[in-house]
Design an enzyme around this catalytic site. Structure first.
Site, PDB file in Angstrom:
ATOM      1  N   LYS A  81       0.812  -1.220   0.000  1.00  0.00           N
ATOM      2  CA  LYS A  81       0.000   0.000   0.000  1.00  0.00           C
ATOM      3  C   LYS A  81       0.848   1.274   0.000  1.00  0.00           C
ATOM      4  O   LYS A  81       0.417   2.312  -0.494  1.00  0.00           O
ATOM      5  CB  LYS A  81      -0.950   0.003   1.201  1.00  0.00           C
ATOM      6  CG  LYS A  81      -2.005  -1.097   1.175  1.00  0.00           C
ATOM      7  CD  LYS A  81      -2.961  -0.942   0.006  1.00  0.00           C
ATOM      8  CE  LYS A  81      -4.090  -1.949   0.051  1.00  0.00           C
ATOM      9  NZ  LYS A  81      -5.021  -1.802  -1.089  1.00  0.00           N
ATOM     10  N   GLU A 133     -10.417   5.029   2.350  1.00  0.00           N
ATOM     11  CA  GLU A 133     -11.215   3.905   2.819  1.00  0.00           C
ATOM     12  C   GLU A 133     -10.258   2.734   3.020  1.00  0.00           C
ATOM     13  O   GLU A 133      -9.218   2.658   2.382  1.00  0.00           O
ATOM     14  CB  GLU A 133     -12.312   3.543   1.811  1.00  0.00           C
ATOM     15  CG  GLU A 133     -11.892   2.610   0.686  1.00  0.00           C
ATOM     16  CD  GLU A 133     -10.798   3.152  -0.225  1.00  0.00           C
ATOM     17  OE1 GLU A 133      -9.945   2.342  -0.659  1.00  0.00           O
ATOM     18  OE2 GLU A 133     -10.780   4.366  -0.501  1.00  0.00           O
ATOM     19  N   SER A 174       1.966  -9.573  -0.651  1.00  0.00           N
ATOM     20  CA  SER A 174       1.528  -8.170  -0.641  1.00  0.00           C
ATOM     21  C   SER A 174       1.579  -7.537   0.738  1.00  0.00           C
ATOM     22  O   SER A 174       1.594  -6.313   0.865  1.00  0.00           O
ATOM     23  CB  SER A 174       0.110  -8.067  -1.193  1.00  0.00           C
ATOM     24  OG  SER A 174      -0.777  -8.919  -0.479  1.00  0.00           O
TER      25      SER A 174
END
Length: 409
Positions: free
Chosen positions: A86, A108, A376
């Site tokens: 992210k 969000e 990830s």
């Protein structure tokens, strides 16, 4: 992608009129920024100096020997600052927001990793930060909520609908509709109206570009297959897109959940419960009932239960450039245990879907073939869910004893 932000029949901008000028401002600013070499270099520098890129490509000798098939490598996005991919996107969008003169960002989040990353970047850049998160996800991912608050972010619980990622996205859009003059909506996945799918995928493509260089250095060619989990699709787009025009097979792994029944999974492919639709500002494949209403979803991982999917991935799958499969909750827990115990690497439950899909297929491949699994994120945030899934009674006893002691004081 065409000039209207379309990827085949998917994508586009289906937004209220009040957001049109803000969306056009963002589109223009993004195009200008990406044509500015000094901005691109600034993004690269922050990715290196703040987040710690490049992340390594790690060979799994023990797992490869245990499985007995393809050579297994991991792309270690879990080693980014904040513990997930992210950071790549929030660094790019945070710097863009600053360039545009915005003083506040909203985001969000489902698993909480995007919320933490947004709060980190907001603190670094001196921006106000508000994060919308489903009340159900807050319960599942409270460690991330704790850190968001420590970083100065305001965390808003969303109790409407199923109280998960879809509902958090709805609330963030409502906020943006009334605050766009000083606020940038920092979407965390490659969904939403243009230019978000392209922008998020673009900032995340650093993952695949690094894999290209690292695979040549480590095994002298590109991987035969790359696996990534698919929720909204940012980590998958990031590692897949640089390989779209190569011979590497790209495999996305969705959340198979508890069963194939409606509401028990989050599969937008290989199911008759998903079809073309328009919602939340864009067109893609959504899980819908017979009347076109968006269906509830389930995944053992909070980050993979989105009802739609990136329009980029929907288009690539339709064109046969990406193959989609899934892993159910039980397979995910087994894959988590395999990677943790054989390699000493603790993956997030989202990433464990990719591991499950890859290990299921690796045994049928030859030892001369190479696969890369995109890890990830790391599993720290999932400790409560994993302990529950593993029926770890000592951990439960510890929590009860700790809470009892704190209450007594």
């Amino acid at each position: 992608m065409n000039d209207e932000g379309r990827f085949g029949q998917y994508g586009g901008s289906f937004i209220p009129e009040i957001l049109y000028s803000s969306q056009q401002q963002l589109l223009k600013a993004y195009r200008e920024a990406m044509a500015d070499t000094s901005f691109v270099q600034l993004v690269k520098s922050e990715m290196q100096d703040f987040s710690g890129r490049p992340t390594p490509l790690t060979y799994c000798a023990n797992l490869t020997k245990t499985i007995g098939g393809a050579q297994i490598y991991l792309k270690r996005e879990d080693l980014n600052h904040s513990g997930a991919h992210k950071m790549n996107n929030v660094i790019g969008q945070g710097l863009l927001a600053k360039r545009m003169g915005k003083t506040r960002i909203i985001a969000e989040t489902g698993a909480g990793q995007h919320g933490v990353a947004s709060a980190l970047v907001a603190a670094r850049l001196g921006l106000e930060c508000t994060v919308y998160m489903g009340a159900h996800d807050i319960e599942r991912q409270y460690p991330n909520v704790f850190w968001m608050k420590q970083l100065g972010a305001t965390v808003v619980p969303v109790t409407t609908g199923a109280a998960t990622l879809k509902d958090a996205l709805d609330e963030a859009l409502r906020d943006w509709s009334s605050s766009y003059e000083d606020t940038h909506y920092l979407i965390g996945t490659s969904c939403g109206c243009a230019p978000y799918p392209e922008m998020v995928a673009g900032f995340q493509s650093v993952i695949g570009e690094e894999v290209k260089e690292q695979s040549i250095q480590q095994f002298v060619r590109y991987p035969d297959r790359i696996y990534a989990c698919v929720g909204g699709g940012s980590n998958a787009c990031g590692i897949f897109l640089p390989f779209v025009d190569t011979q590497t097979e790209l495999v996305g792994v969705e959340a198979g959940g508890r069963s194939n029944a409606p509401g028990d999974h989050a599969m937008r492919f290989n199911t008759d419960q998903a079809r073309f639709g328009i919602a939340q500002g864009f067109a893609t494949r959504f899980l819908q009932d017979s009347e076109g209403q968006l269906q509830p979803t389930h995944s053992i991982s909070a980050g993979l239960d989105y009802v739609g999917v990136s329009p980029i991935l929907a288009d690539l799958e339709e064109k046969g450039k990406v193959r989609m499969t899934s892993a159910n909750d039980n397979e995910v827990i087994e894959a988590f245990k395999m990677l943790t115990r054989h390699e000493g690497i603790i993956p997030a439950l989202e990433s464990s879907h990719a591991v499950a899909g890859a290990l299921r297929e690796a045994a049928g491949m030859s030892a001369e073939e190479y696969i890369v699994i995109n890890i990830s994120g790391r599993g720290d945030k999932d400790i409560f869910n994993i302990a529950k899934a593993l029926n770890d009674e000592p951990f439960t006893d510890f929590l009860h004893a700790y809470l009892k002691e704190e209450t007594a004081q």
